[in-house]
Design a protein around this motif. Structure first.
Motif, PDB file in Angstrom:
ATOM      1  N   GLN A   1     -11.157  10.737  -6.356  1.00  0.00           N
ATOM      2  CA  GLN A   1     -10.768   9.460  -5.747  1.00  0.00           C
ATOM      3  C   GLN A   1      -9.518   8.948  -6.436  1.00  0.00           C
ATOM      4  O   GLN A   1      -9.445   8.896  -7.677  1.00  0.00           O
ATOM      5  CB  GLN A   1     -11.892   8.435  -5.863  1.00  0.00           C
ATOM      6  CG  GLN A   1     -12.902   8.493  -4.722  1.00  0.00           C
ATOM      7  CD  GLN A   1     -13.596   7.152  -4.519  1.00  0.00           C
ATOM      8  OE1 GLN A   1     -14.009   6.514  -5.470  1.00  0.00           O
ATOM      9  NE2 GLN A   1     -13.732   6.742  -3.271  1.00  0.00           N
ATOM     10  N   VAL A   2      -8.535   8.558  -5.632  1.00  0.00           N
ATOM     11  CA  VAL A   2      -7.253   8.135  -6.184  1.00  0.00           C
ATOM     12  C   VAL A   2      -6.717   6.925  -5.422  1.00  0.00           C
ATOM     13  O   VAL A   2      -7.134   6.630  -4.300  1.00  0.00           O
ATOM     14  CB  VAL A   2      -6.209   9.266  -6.110  1.00  0.00           C
ATOM     15  CG1 VAL A   2      -6.647  10.474  -6.919  1.00  0.00           C
ATOM     16  CG2 VAL A   2      -5.940   9.661  -4.657  1.00  0.00           C
ATOM     17  N   LEU A   3      -5.769   6.254  -6.065  1.00  0.00           N
ATOM     18  CA  LEU A   3      -4.998   5.206  -5.402  1.00  0.00           C
ATOM     19  C   LEU A   3      -3.525   5.550  -5.577  1.00  0.00           C
ATOM     20  O   LEU A   3      -3.070   5.743  -6.706  1.00  0.00           O
ATOM     21  CB  LEU A   3      -5.285   3.838  -6.025  1.00  0.00           C
ATOM     22  CG  LEU A   3      -4.499   2.670  -5.414  1.00  0.00           C
ATOM     23  CD1 LEU A   3      -4.997   2.376  -4.003  1.00  0.00           C
ATOM     24  CD2 LEU A   3      -4.635   1.416  -6.284  1.00  0.00           C
ATOM     25  N   PRO A   4      -2.770   5.685  -4.490  1.00  0.00           N
ATOM     26  CA  PRO A   4      -1.328   5.930  -4.635  1.00  0.00           C
ATOM     27  C   PRO A   4      -0.671   4.789  -5.408  1.00  0.00           C
ATOM     28  O   PRO A   4      -0.882   3.618  -5.095  1.00  0.00           O
ATOM     29  CB  PRO A   4      -0.826   5.973  -3.184  1.00  0.00           C
ATOM     30  CG  PRO A   4      -2.038   6.312  -2.369  1.00  0.00           C
ATOM     31  CD  PRO A   4      -3.183   5.646  -3.074  1.00  0.00           C
ATOM     32  N   LYS A   5       0.093   5.136  -6.439  1.00  0.00           N
ATOM     33  CA  LYS A   5       0.733   4.113  -7.259  1.00  0.00           C
ATOM     34  C   LYS A   5       2.238   4.030  -7.049  1.00  0.00           C
ATOM     35  O   LYS A   5       2.853   2.994  -7.257  1.00  0.00           O
ATOM     36  CB  LYS A   5       0.443   4.369  -8.748  1.00  0.00           C
ATOM     37  CG  LYS A   5      -0.986   4.082  -9.147  1.00  0.00           C
ATOM     38  CD  LYS A   5      -1.373   2.634  -8.908  1.00  0.00           C
ATOM     39  CE  LYS A   5      -0.636   1.676  -9.817  1.00  0.00           C
ATOM     40  NZ  LYS A   5      -1.043   0.264  -9.555  1.00  0.00           N
ATOM     41  N   ASP A   6       2.843   5.149  -6.645  1.00  0.00           N
ATOM     42  CA  ASP A   6       4.287   5.131  -6.448  1.00  0.00           C
ATOM     43  C   ASP A   6       4.686   6.360  -5.635  1.00  0.00           C
ATOM     44  O   ASP A   6       3.955   7.347  -5.603  1.00  0.00           O
ATOM     45  CB  ASP A   6       5.008   5.139  -7.801  1.00  0.00           C
ATOM     46  CG  ASP A   6       6.477   4.753  -7.685  1.00  0.00           C
ATOM     47  OD1 ASP A   6       6.864   4.203  -6.631  1.00  0.00           O
ATOM     48  OD2 ASP A   6       7.233   5.004  -8.639  1.00  0.00           O
ATOM     49  N   TYR A   7       5.825   6.261  -5.000  1.00  0.00           N
ATOM     50  CA  TYR A   7       6.361   7.424  -4.292  1.00  0.00           C
ATOM     51  C   TYR A   7       7.877   7.296  -4.226  1.00  0.00           C
ATOM     52  O   TYR A   7       8.441   6.208  -4.331  1.00  0.00           O
ATOM     53  CB  TYR A   7       5.766   7.557  -2.881  1.00  0.00           C
ATOM     54  CG  TYR A   7       5.993   6.379  -1.973  1.00  0.00           C
ATOM     55  CD1 TYR A   7       7.162   6.252  -1.220  1.00  0.00           C
ATOM     56  CD2 TYR A   7       5.045   5.370  -1.866  1.00  0.00           C
ATOM     57  CE1 TYR A   7       7.369   5.175  -0.388  1.00  0.00           C
ATOM     58  CE2 TYR A   7       5.244   4.287  -1.027  1.00  0.00           C
ATOM     59  CZ  TYR A   7       6.404   4.198  -0.292  1.00  0.00           C
ATOM     60  OH  TYR A   7       6.624   3.122   0.528  1.00  0.00           O
ATOM     61  N   GLN A   8       8.521   8.435  -4.075  1.00  0.00           N
ATOM     62  CA  GLN A   8       9.975   8.459  -3.949  1.00  0.00           C
ATOM     63  C   GLN A   8      10.339   9.070  -2.599  1.00  0.00           C
ATOM     64  O   GLN A   8       9.749  10.069  -2.181  1.00  0.00           O
ATOM     65  CB  GLN A   8      10.624   9.293  -5.066  1.00  0.00           C
ATOM     66  CG  GLN A   8      10.536   8.658  -6.448  1.00  0.00           C
ATOM     67  CD  GLN A   8       9.185   8.895  -7.101  1.00  0.00           C
ATOM     68  OE1 GLN A   8       8.689  10.020  -7.105  1.00  0.00           O
ATOM     69  NE2 GLN A   8       8.602   7.854  -7.666  1.00  0.00           N
TER      70      GLN A   8
END
Length: 209
Positions: free
Chosen positions: A74-81
């Motif tokens: 289980q994850v939560l997206p924290k950042d993306y480029q």
């Protein structure tokens, strides 16, 4: 809270710029899962799925499940480029989450009952100071948005965070002041009308006493 979703990933042994470029050439997106006092896990994800999740809205406030090497994380997206020219995903960072994980997220602000605002009816405009508000909240209870009710809001009124009913366990990151989310601004004519109504009401109130 937004509906969760699952992504199928592949672990990658090599990291670095060269490896990331090779992943992208193969039509995939490099990513990393970190947190929960565990070593970072480098993975690759299908380009198309990540593209639509990012551009579909709510990406950074929705808990996801990543299936990799027979495990589900289980994850939560924290950042993306994103590529600055072509706007396609270049890299994504995910945070491992559990039932007790607390996260800091930006939550969109929605406004309701504009038609019930006296100020807007008289030609005033809604001036949004904050389109999003940063909150501390449980990772498994991130609200899709917070709701600001404009019923009764008049020209010159300010709507503060204290006027918003927040879900349990949700706290604003800014805690040292009752910050403004929006105001009702008016034209000069609308302001004069409001002041005239106030002046007319004052003598009537005095007579009643």
């Amino acid at each position: 809270m937004s509906n969760t979703y699952e992504l199928k990933a592949e672990a990658r042994e090599q990291v670095g710029k060269g490896s990331a470029r090779a992943v992208r050439r193969n039509g995939k997106v490099p990513a990393v899962i970190y947190g929960d006092k565990q070593p970072p896990l480098a993975i690759t994800l299908p380009y198309k799925e990540i593209f639509y999740k990012i551009h579909g809205g709510g990406f950074l406030t929705t808990v996801a499940t990543i299936a990799v090497d027979g495990k589900k994380i289980q994850v939560l997206p924290k950042d993306y480029q994103l590529d600055p020219v072509k706007d396609f995903p270049m890299h994504v960072d995910f945070l491992r989450v559990g039932k007790d994980t607390q996260v800091t997220v930006n939550v969109p602000v929605h406004f309701i009952n504009e038609e019930k605002s006296p100020g807007i009816k008289r030609g005033g405009t809604l001036n949004v100071v904050r389109h999003e508000v940063e909150f501390h909240c449980p990772a498994n209870a991130i609200p899709d948005f917070i709701t600001v009710d404009l019923d009764g809001a008049d020209i010159g009124d300010s709507i503060h965070i204290s006027a918003v009913k927040l879900p349990a366990g949700i706290k604003a990151v800014i805690s040292d002041r009752d910050f403004t989310i929006a105001t009702i601004a008016g034209t000069a004519a609308a302001k004069q009308e409001a002041e005239g109504a106030t002046d007319a009401a004052a003598p009537a109130a005095a007579e009643e006493k």
